[in-house]
Scaffold this motif. Structure first.
Motif: not given
Length: 176
Positions: A159-176
């Motif tokens: 993952l690039s830095r941007e990819g990490l941020a975007k995938v991470g934002s999806v997971l943070e929003r719907f992770g639980s």
């Protein structure tokens, strides 16, 4: 001149608040929910009167008993897909691309490297399809390719830095 009743004032205040604080998409979602509520009121829907259509110990009956909570899960999945579309682009959130991004995220968290061949296996698609998806992900700036230090035939993807941020934002929003 028509004087507004207290109820009309409250409704107008609510609508003004919605307009100020909600996106058009959120308002449409709310409208769809209100329409479903109106439909259930029209039909005198009462969950207590609902009877099963399946044998009591069957898998279908279990699913039916859990239908309400599963419908919330389905709604959550729809929101996840919508958010992924907005964050990553609609053509990248198909199952193979998303599975690749999830695997890259998981391996990032563990510090492992992922080969293009591993991503193809994760995506469960032909090698040419996997490479095309990786090309799209790279063109969008979501991943980078890293040649192996020991084997010229192997290329790693991260993952690039941007990819990490975007995938991470999806997971943070719907992770639980």
């Amino acid at each position: 001149m028509h004087q507004r009743s207290e109820g009309e004032v409250e409704v107008q205040d609510l609508l003004d608040n919605l307009e100020a604080n909600m996106s058009p998409s959120s308002v449409r979602d709310l409208a769809a929910t209100i329409l479903r509520l109106a439909d259930s009121i029209d039909q005198n829907w009462d969950p207590g009167l609902r009877r099963s259509n399946y044998p009591v110990f069957s898998r279908a009956a279990r699913i039916e008993r859990n239908a309400l909570s599963l419908s919330f899960a389905a709604t959550k999945e729809e929101y996840r897909a919508k958010f992924r579309d907005e964050a990553l682009g609609g053509d990248l959130v198909g199952i193979p691309a998303w599975n690749m991004l999830l695997e890259l995220f998981k391996q990032f968290s563990g510090g492992a490297r992922v080969s293009t061949k591993s991503l193809q296996i994760i995506a469960r698609c032909p090698e040419t399809t996997a490479l095309r998806i990786i090309d799209k992900l790279e063109d969008r700036g979501l991943v980078i390719r890293i040649p192996s230090d020991t084997d010229r035939r192997v290329t790693f993807v991260a993952l690039s830095r941007e990819g990490l941020a975007k995938v991470g934002s999806v997971l943070e929003r719907f992770g639980s």
